[in-house]
Design an enzyme around this catalytic site. Structure first.
Site, PDB file in Angstrom:
ATOM      1  N   ASN A 148       0.834  -1.207   0.000  1.00  0.00           N
ATOM      2  CA  ASN A 148       0.000   0.000   0.000  1.00  0.00           C
ATOM      3  C   ASN A 148       0.866   1.253   0.000  1.00  0.00           C
ATOM      4  OD1 ASN A 148      -2.373  -1.458   0.060  1.00  0.00           O
ATOM      5  ND2 ASN A 148      -2.808  -1.077   2.218  1.00  0.00           N
ATOM      6  N   ARG A 157      -9.560  -5.123 -14.490  1.00  0.00           N
ATOM      7  CA  ARG A 157      -8.420  -5.903 -13.994  1.00  0.00           C
ATOM      8  C   ARG A 157      -8.788  -7.368 -14.110  1.00  0.00           C
ATOM      9  NH1 ARG A 157      -5.030  -2.233 -11.444  1.00  0.00           N
ATOM     10  NH2 ARG A 157      -6.023  -0.500 -10.346  1.00  0.00           N
ATOM     11  N   ARG A 201      -4.146   1.169 -13.436  1.00  0.00           N
ATOM     12  CA  ARG A 201      -2.788   1.376 -12.932  1.00  0.00           C
ATOM     13  C   ARG A 201      -2.144   0.076 -12.446  1.00  0.00           C
ATOM     14  NH1 ARG A 201      -3.524   5.494  -9.318  1.00  0.00           N
ATOM     15  NH2 ARG A 201      -3.088   7.087 -10.860  1.00  0.00           N
ATOM     16  N   HIS A 228     -14.425   2.089 -15.745  1.00  0.00           N
ATOM     17  CA  HIS A 228     -14.377   1.386 -14.462  1.00  0.00           C
ATOM     18  C   HIS A 228     -15.669   0.621 -14.181  1.00  0.00           C
ATOM     19  CE1 HIS A 228     -13.789   1.263  -9.916  1.00  0.00           C
ATOM     20  NE2 HIS A 228     -12.650   0.806 -10.383  1.00  0.00           N
ATOM     21  N   TYR A 249     -11.822 -10.399  -2.090  1.00  0.00           N
ATOM     22  CA  TYR A 249     -12.570  -9.153  -1.913  1.00  0.00           C
ATOM     23  C   TYR A 249     -14.040  -9.469  -1.659  1.00  0.00           C
ATOM     24  CZ  TYR A 249      -8.671  -6.813  -4.434  1.00  0.00           C
ATOM     25  OH  TYR A 249      -7.456  -6.338  -4.846  1.00  0.00           O
ATOM     26  N   ARG A 254     -14.302   2.057   3.809  1.00  0.00           N
ATOM     27  CA  ARG A 254     -13.117   1.281   4.162  1.00  0.00           C
ATOM     28  C   ARG A 254     -11.858   2.142   4.276  1.00  0.00           C
ATOM     29  NH1 ARG A 254     -11.416  -1.625  -0.592  1.00  0.00           N
ATOM     30  NH2 ARG A 254      -9.776  -0.067  -0.804  1.00  0.00           N
ATOM     31  N   HIS A 302     -14.863  -4.303  -0.597  1.00  0.00           N
ATOM     32  CA  HIS A 302     -14.773  -3.678  -1.910  1.00  0.00           C
ATOM     33  C   HIS A 302     -16.136  -3.314  -2.500  1.00  0.00           C
ATOM     34  CE1 HIS A 302     -13.564  -3.579  -6.302  1.00  0.00           C
ATOM     35  NE2 HIS A 302     -12.580  -2.891  -5.752  1.00  0.00           N
TER      36      HIS A 302
END
Length: 702
Positions: free
Chosen positions: A56, A386, A416, A446, A479, A575, A603
């Site tokens: 992170n 992703r 990313r 997204h 997740y 979160r 998530h």
């Protein structure tokens, strides 16, 4: 169960209304660190959280801190809406990050002591017995030595390229020639492709496990790389560079080629952070700081630099020992599809809600696989943000295209750190005959949506899957996410319109069910919040429960403040980053903010508006952040079936009852744990009992 929040010292005007986004992120990563410090958690789960703290922080430094440094270099000195200039913010961030790293390594040392009690050791070379040392010597000379490349730094050999987030050794040497009094310097890259940990042989039948870190092995044998010189200091270091891509999308003839070009430039990104081993030789430190022009961004590490190996390699080497992990989650196959081979028949009769990871991602994959093989399916359209390295979806989509179906895939090349993988998938899909689209200029795609168009009798029917998470079979095990299957006509029509906007030149659609960013999501969200305020003033039921990853958009926060002042009870489950200050007198007295950090990464984005007793419930790909609302294609999809609405509400209520892993945001920006009043409720563990949240759905025909 809610903690009473103090409001002393917090002003309700101007910048004091908001917590700074980046300082809020530091608080989030500290909550991750708290999981690594939890004495009740299994040891290798604690190791995992220590690793996540490192990864992170790597991303935060390479993106967020890099952006602040860019602002400073550009001469930008204005305060943001939270009251910070770039330079002032940077100082606070680095101070807090340094403090957090110190606590992280204190937790690491405690963890290694406890692992030793379990028979798992990380000895230095000198702590090995003679037999082990001989084995390690052989391993070094046969496997490691041929891979190493010592790189000298002097007048004729300039400083070599130092790759971002790779481990290196800084070597200070002196000549063995007595008359040569000069100090010499070289660096050696620790080979990442040999693994960070080397297993040390132990006695036969011994239950002990011993590992030596690769850099320690190289340090001991460093003289073999510099004959004629004597190493006087060998210290580890690691550099983090700016990893944000700067794309000229407007001027790019081929976006894929432009991104590939920028990925190559990423290795030359400006230095952002330098991590050095504690006690590094002053000469080496001075050279490194001068070369990389690092000022305050130098972190002295009291332990092995970069703890990500604790998740990347250690669990595979340790193997069994089930007591060191959480119990294996027994995922279930969605009951609605468990006894049928025909997904389409089920979805025609009723909508289906899935909750991952408790319900397995195989359900979604099998839907795509059936659609790819069904002779009546005419078209499949899908967004991919992703995707895992071995995704079954790619093969299914390719097979569908090869069989003559119209397959359109919107691949987000700008996801990313997944750019290279997505480029590879895009090329594979194109080769199979899929129409691959890279989205709209200036926007990331997204939204998570799949549309299947099927010929049925005399008409076409649309089947839609909408989710809060990526189509990734790996992360779907780690997740918490929610997905919805539906064949509702209005949702199907909106899905077609959304894909037409992403792939063609369609004008903005008059959405019947969807709320879409960047077109109207921010406006609609604020309208929904304001509507609750009107209901509260009129004495009608008014409540907002919203679950998301991050909340940072000022206009949305201001709308929530106004709703709170109107009397709306607002429970936010955020979160990560949250810039809103809850519990401030005359501003946000009716707002609570809690964060749940536990075994799985929270998530899902779920939104419940009470609406005077006629609830509106949505699942979404979008957080309430400026980037999601203005610079991404995002989707909010209504949950229309009343029983499925109740399932989502039950999920949210379960989170609100959590008194084990929930932390409450205080007005000052810090978090405190929920008070454990009454029976313990751990929402993630309780959700494993599917009956706790899932309303049994009745049969119905639309």
């Amino acid at each position: 169960m809610e903690n009473k929040q103090k409001t002393e010292g917090v002003k309700s005007n101007d910048c004091y209304k908001y917590v700074n986004r980046d300082l809020s992120w530091i608080e989030f990563n500290r909550r991750v660190l708290e999981e690594a410090q939890d004495p009740t958690a299994p040891l290798l789960e604690r190791a995992k959280f220590l690793s996540i703290v490192s990864s992170n922080l790597d991303e935060f430094m390479s993106v967020r801190v890099a952006g602040i440094l860019d602002q400073m270099k550009a001469g930008y000195h204005k305060k943001d809406f939270t009251g910070y200039t770039p330079s002032g913010l940077l100082k606070r961030l680095l101070k807090r990050a340094n403090r957090m790293v110190a606590d992280q390594y204190k937790a690491f040392r405690d963890l290694t002591r406890q692992l030793a009690r379990e028979g798992i050791f990380f000895p230095s070379y000198d702590e090995l017995n003679s037999t082990q040392q001989k084995e390690m010597d052989t391993y070094f000379h046969e496997i490691v030595f041929p891979v190493l490349t010592p790189m000298a730094v002097d007048q004729s050999r300039p400083f070599p390229l130092v790759h971002t987030q790779s481990n290196y050794l800084a070597v200070v040497l002196e000549s063995c020639v007595p008359t040569d009094l000069r100090t010499y310097f070289a660096i050696v890259r620790v080979p990442h492709n040999l693994g960070r940990l080397v297993r040390v042989p132990v006695r036969t039948n011994s239950k002990k496990l011993e590992f030596i870190r690769m850099e320690e092995l190289i340090k001991h044998h460093i003289e073999s790389l510099f004959s004629g010189y004597k190493p006087i200091a060998v210290n580890g270091f690691r550099l983090t560079r700016n990893a944000d891509l700067t794309l000229n999308e407007e001027g790019a003839e081929d976006l894929l080629e432009e991104i590939e070009k920028e990925l190559k430039q990423r290795r030359w990104g400006a230095p952002v952070r330098l991590e050095v081993e504690k006690g590094i030789h002053p000469y080496a430190l001075e050279l490194l700081r001068d070369e990389f022009e690092i000022g305050e961004g130098c972190f002295e590490i009291d332990g092995p630099i970069d703890l990500t190996y604790l998740i990347k390699q250690l669990p595979q080497l340790v193997g069994g020992r089930a007591h060191l992990y959480y119990p294996v989650l027994e995922q279930v196959y969605a009951e609605e599809f468990e006894h049928t081979d025909d997904f389409f028949e089920v979805i025609r009769e009723r909508d289906v809600l899935l909750y991952h990871p408790y319900e397995c991602f195989d359900t979604v994959a099998d839907f795509i696989l059936q659609a790819s093989d069904d002779p009546y399916v005419l078209a499949i359209k899908m967004t991919l943000y992703r995707v895992s390295g071995n995704s079954p979806l790619i093969g299914a989509l390719a097979r569908a295209a090869e069989s003559g179906k119209q397959v359109t895939v919107v691949v987000e090349l700008k996801a990313r750190f997944d750019e290279e993988r997505n480029i590879a998938w895009a090329r594979k899909l194109e080769k199979a005959g899929c129409h691959v689209v890279y989205g709209l200029v200036g926007l990331k795609t997204h939204a998570k949506i799949t549309l299947v168009v099927r010929q049925e009798q005399e008409s076409l029917r649309r089947y839609v899957h909408v989710g809060t998470g990526n189509y990734n079979d790996n992360t779907a095990k780690l997740y918490t996410d929610v997905g919805l299957f539906t064949s509702h006509q209005v949702i199907g029509e909106d899905a077609s319109a959304l894909f037409n906007e992403m792939t063609g030149y369609s004008s903005p659609h008059d959405w019947q069910a969807f709320i879409v960013a960047p077109a109207d999501m921010k406006t609609r969200l604020i309208e929904l919040i304001e509507r609750e305020g009107r209901h509260a003033r009129a004495g009608k039921p008014a409540r907002i429960v919203a679950k998301m990853n991050s909340l940072s958009n000022q206009e949305v926060v201001d709308a929530l403040y106004e709703a709170s002042q109107a009397g709306v009870k607002i429970d936010l489950i955020v979160r990560g980053v949250c810039v809103l200050r809850p519990g401030v007198a005359d501003l946000s007295e009716n707002i609570t903010v809690r964060s749940i950090v536990d075994r799985f990464l929270e998530h899902s984005r779920l939104y419940w508006f009470e609406n005077g007793g006629s609830p509106d419930v949505y699942l979404s790909s979008a957080d309430w952040m400026t980037r999601n609302l203005t610079r991404r294609i995002e989707l909010m999809c209504p949950v229309r079936d009343e029983e499925l609405q109740q399932s989502v509400i039950h999920l949210l209520e379960l989170c609100l009852q959590d008194n084990v892993k929930a932390r409450f945001l205080q007005p000052g920006g810090n978090y405190i744990r929920a008070a454990e009043n009454g029976p313990k409720v751990r929402s993630q563990f309780d959700a494993m009992n599917i009956n706790r949240w899932k309303v049994r759905k009745r049969e119905y025909t639309r």
